[in-house]
Design a protein around this motif. Structure first.
Motif, PDB file in Angstrom:
ATOM      1  N   HIS A 152       0.842  -1.205   0.000  1.00 47.95           N
ATOM      2  CA  HIS A 152       0.000   0.000   0.000  1.00 47.95           C
ATOM      3  C   HIS A 152       0.877   1.256   0.000  1.00 47.95           C
ATOM      4  CE1 HIS A 152      -3.384   2.596   0.776  1.00 47.95           C
ATOM      5  NE2 HIS A 152      -2.765   3.079   1.852  1.00 47.95           N
ATOM      6  N   TRP A 153       1.907   1.271   0.851  1.00 44.51           N
ATOM      7  CA  TRP A 153       2.819   2.419   0.928  1.00 44.51           C
ATOM      8  C   TRP A 153       3.538   2.629  -0.408  1.00 44.51           C
ATOM      9  CZ3 TRP A 153       7.882   3.621   0.235  1.00 44.51           C
ATOM     10  CH2 TRP A 153       8.338   4.828   0.767  1.00 44.51           C
ATOM     11  N   ALA A 154       4.000   1.549  -1.003  1.00 40.14           N
ATOM     12  CA  ALA A 154       4.727   1.645  -2.278  1.00 40.14           C
ATOM     13  C   ALA A 154       3.818   2.180  -3.379  1.00 40.14           C
ATOM     14  CB  ALA A 154       5.280   0.284  -2.671  1.00 40.14           C
ATOM     15  N   ARG A 155       2.560   1.737  -3.405  1.00 45.17           N
ATOM     16  CA  ARG A 155       1.631   2.238  -4.431  1.00 45.17           C
ATOM     17  C   ARG A 155       1.304   3.714  -4.219  1.00 45.17           C
ATOM     18  NH1 ARG A 155      -2.181  -3.116  -4.768  1.00 45.17           N
ATOM     19  NH2 ARG A 155      -0.870  -4.227  -6.276  1.00 45.17           N
ATOM     20  N   GLU A 156       1.175   4.127  -2.959  1.00 48.69           N
ATOM     21  CA  GLU A 156       0.895   5.535  -2.655  1.00 48.69           C
ATOM     22  C   GLU A 156       2.019   6.450  -3.124  1.00 48.69           C
ATOM     23  OE1 GLU A 156       0.315   6.241   1.484  1.00 48.69           O
ATOM     24  OE2 GLU A 156      -1.794   5.673   1.431  1.00 48.69           O
ATOM     25  N   HIS A 157       3.252   5.971  -3.007  1.00 47.40           N
ATOM     26  CA  HIS A 157       4.407   6.816  -3.301  1.00 47.40           C
ATOM     27  C   HIS A 157       5.042   6.520  -4.661  1.00 47.40           C
ATOM     28  CE1 HIS A 157       3.905   6.950   1.065  1.00 47.40           C
ATOM     29  NE2 HIS A 157       4.388   8.183   0.972  1.00 47.40           N
ATOM     30  N   SER A 158       4.412   5.741  -5.485  1.00 44.79           N
ATOM     31  CA  SER A 158       5.010   5.370  -6.768  1.00 44.79           C
ATOM     32  C   SER A 158       5.095   6.539  -7.741  1.00 44.79           C
ATOM     33  CB  SER A 158       4.238   4.216  -7.404  1.00 44.79           C
ATOM     34  OG  SER A 158       2.918   4.647  -7.714  1.00 44.79           O
ATOM     35  N   ASN A 159       4.247   7.543  -7.586  1.00 45.55           N
ATOM     36  CA  ASN A 159       4.262   8.657  -8.537  1.00 45.55           C
ATOM     37  C   ASN A 159       4.919   9.914  -7.967  1.00 45.55           C
ATOM     38  OD1 ASN A 159       2.313   9.243  -6.697  1.00 45.55           O
ATOM     39  ND2 ASN A 159       0.643   9.519  -8.171  1.00 45.55           N
ATOM     40  N   TRP A 160       5.703   9.768  -6.918  1.00 48.94           N
ATOM     41  CA  TRP A 160       6.416  10.919  -6.355  1.00 48.94           C
ATOM     42  C   TRP A 160       7.486  11.399  -7.328  1.00 48.94           C
ATOM     43  CZ3 TRP A 160       7.950  11.178  -0.535  1.00 48.94           C
ATOM     44  CH2 TRP A 160       6.796  11.312   0.240  1.00 48.94           C
ATOM     45  N   THR A 161       7.777  12.655  -7.272  1.00 48.52           N
ATOM     46  CA  THR A 161       8.818  13.252  -8.123  1.00 48.52           C
ATOM     47  C   THR A 161      10.167  13.125  -7.414  1.00 48.52           C
ATOM     48  OG1 THR A 161       8.587  15.433  -7.116  1.00 48.52           O
ATOM     49  CG2 THR A 161       7.166  14.937  -9.028  1.00 48.52           C
ATOM     50  N   PRO A 162      11.262  13.281  -8.157  1.00 43.29           N
ATOM     51  CA  PRO A 162      12.588  13.244  -7.515  1.00 43.29           C
ATOM     52  C   PRO A 162      12.739  14.332  -6.444  1.00 43.29           C
ATOM     53  CG  PRO A 162      12.835  12.955  -9.868  1.00 43.29           C
ATOM     54  CD  PRO A 162      11.389  13.270  -9.623  1.00 43.29           C
ATOM     55  N   GLU A 163      12.074  15.466  -6.632  1.00 39.28           N
ATOM     56  CA  GLU A 163      12.148  16.529  -5.628  1.00 39.28           C
ATOM     57  C   GLU A 163      11.534  16.080  -4.301  1.00 39.28           C
ATOM     58  OE1 GLU A 163      13.075  19.850  -3.725  1.00 39.28           O
ATOM     59  OE2 GLU A 163      13.723  19.400  -5.758  1.00 39.28           O
ATOM     60  N   GLN A 164      10.426  15.361  -4.363  1.00 48.59           N
ATOM     61  CA  GLN A 164       9.791  14.856  -3.138  1.00 48.59           C
ATOM     62  C   GLN A 164      10.661  13.793  -2.464  1.00 48.59           C
ATOM     63  OE1 GLN A 164       6.103  13.890  -5.188  1.00 48.59           O
ATOM     64  NE2 GLN A 164       4.963  15.147  -3.696  1.00 48.59           N
ATOM     65  N   TRP A 165      11.324  12.949  -3.270  1.00 48.64           N
ATOM     66  CA  TRP A 165      12.158  11.884  -2.702  1.00 48.64           C
ATOM     67  C   TRP A 165      13.434  12.431  -2.065  1.00 48.64           C
ATOM     68  CZ3 TRP A 165      10.438   7.436  -1.387  1.00 48.64           C
ATOM     69  CH2 TRP A 165       9.411   6.823  -2.105  1.00 48.64           C
ATOM     70  N   ARG A 166      13.832  13.656  -2.424  1.00 43.29           N
ATOM     71  CA  ARG A 166      15.038  14.247  -1.830  1.00 43.29           C
ATOM     72  C   ARG A 166      14.878  14.509  -0.340  1.00 43.29           C
ATOM     73  NH1 ARG A 166      15.664  17.879  -6.546  1.00 43.29           N
ATOM     74  NH2 ARG A 166      16.889  16.638  -7.963  1.00 43.29           N
ATOM     75  N   HIS A 167      13.667  14.619   0.131  1.00 46.65           N
ATOM     76  CA  HIS A 167      13.400  14.909   1.538  1.00 46.65           C
ATOM     77  C   HIS A 167      13.213  13.639   2.371  1.00 46.65           C
ATOM     78  CE1 HIS A 167      13.113  19.096   0.514  1.00 46.65           C
ATOM     79  NE2 HIS A 167      12.243  18.804  -0.441  1.00 46.65           N
ATOM     80  N   VAL A 168      13.420  12.494   1.765  1.00 44.49           N
ATOM     81  CA  VAL A 168      13.226  11.215   2.462  1.00 44.49           C
ATOM     82  C   VAL A 168      14.587  10.621   2.796  1.00 44.49           C
ATOM     83  CG1 VAL A 168      12.293   8.876   2.272  1.00 44.49           C
ATOM     84  CG2 VAL A 168      11.055  10.798   1.265  1.00 44.49           C
ATOM     85  N   LEU A 169      14.693  10.106   4.009  1.00 43.78           N
ATOM     86  CA  LEU A 169      15.939   9.468   4.447  1.00 43.78           C
ATOM     87  C   LEU A 169      15.623   8.028   4.845  1.00 43.78           C
ATOM     88  CD1 LEU A 169      18.934   9.625   5.326  1.00 43.78           C
ATOM     89  CD2 LEU A 169      18.091  10.269   7.588  1.00 43.78           C
ATOM     90  N   PHE A 170      16.257   7.075   4.171  1.00 43.27           N
ATOM     91  CA  PHE A 170      16.086   5.670   4.512  1.00 43.27           C
ATOM     92  C   PHE A 170      17.242   5.259   5.418  1.00 43.27           C
ATOM     93  CE2 PHE A 170      13.709   5.910   0.546  1.00 43.27           C
ATOM     94  CZ  PHE A 170      12.540   5.255   0.898  1.00 43.27           C
ATOM     95  N   THR A 171      16.917   4.566   6.483  1.00 44.38           N
ATOM     96  CA  THR A 171      17.963   4.104   7.398  1.00 44.38           C
ATOM     97  C   THR A 171      17.945   2.587   7.440  1.00 44.38           C
ATOM     98  OG1 THR A 171      16.496   4.175   9.302  1.00 44.38           O
ATOM     99  CG2 THR A 171      17.771   6.157   8.840  1.00 44.38           C
ATOM    100  N   ASP A 172      19.084   2.019   7.789  1.00 37.44           N
ATOM    101  CA  ASP A 172      19.205   0.566   7.902  1.00 37.44           C
ATOM    102  C   ASP A 172      19.366   0.230   9.371  1.00 37.44           C
ATOM    103  OD1 ASP A 172      19.576  -2.101   7.391  1.00 37.44           O
ATOM    104  OD2 ASP A 172      21.696  -1.885   6.922  1.00 37.44           O
ATOM    105  N   GLU A 173      18.543  -0.667   9.858  1.00 40.19           N
ATOM    106  CA  GLU A 173      18.649  -1.074  11.256  1.00 40.19           C
ATOM    107  C   GLU A 173      19.510  -2.317  11.336  1.00 40.19           C
ATOM    108  OE1 GLU A 173      14.859  -1.563  13.034  1.00 40.19           O
ATOM    109  OE2 GLU A 173      14.137   0.381  12.336  1.00 40.19           O
TER     110      GLU A 173
END
Length: 150
Positions: free
Chosen positions: A100-121
């Motif tokens: 569900h999360w992946a489908r919601e965010h599939s059409n985000w622009t590169p500008e929107q993805w620049r504000h996201v930080l993925f971390t590894d636990e």
């Protein structure tokens, strides 16, 4: 019975008798029934070590059987000692939420993805080395539930 069938049967029995008589090399330590028992035990409890399997079969057979023989019999049966996959298993609800999360965010622009930080636990364990745990499994079934440790 025709003569041809009779000759065929006679040749087949002669070949079986000859193969029984002409076996060379060392006598087998384990019987085929014991080999099946070994494979069954290792498939039921995949975390048993080869040494534990050898002692179990030695008790059942009533004679000593080496760890090397056990390892060879497991290989002949298609089982190999490997490290289990260490990961968190996902419940169906978790998998649906991720989709569900992946489908919601599939059409985000590169500008929107620049504000996201993925971390590894990462998990650190100081007391013991959990990576030393081994399991017996067939090739190609690495990610089955029985071969995964959380």
């Amino acid at each position: 019975m025709s003569r041809r069938n009779h000759l065929h049967d006679e040749m087949r029995w002669r070949a079986v008798d000859d193969s029984r008589r002409r076996q060379s090399g060392r006598r087998r330590i384990t019987t085929t029934a014991e080999d099946r028992y070994l494979l069954q035990c290792s498939k039921r409890r995949r975390t048993l070590t080869v040494q534990q399997l050898a002692s179990q079969l030695s008790v059942a057979a009533g004679r000593p059987i080496s760890r090397q023989t056990m390892s060879r019999k497991l290989h002949e049966g298609g089982l190999f000692v490997r490290r289990p996959v260490v990961c968190v298993t996902l419940s169906p609800a978790h998998a649906r939420a991720r989709l569900h999360w992946a489908r919601e965010h599939s059409n985000w622009t590169p500008e929107q993805w620049r504000h996201v930080l993925f971390t590894d636990e990462s998990r650190f364990n100081i007391q013991n080395d959990s990576r030393r745990r081994m399991i017996c499994r067939e090739p190609g079934i690495r990610y089955r539930a029985a071969n995964i440790i959380e």
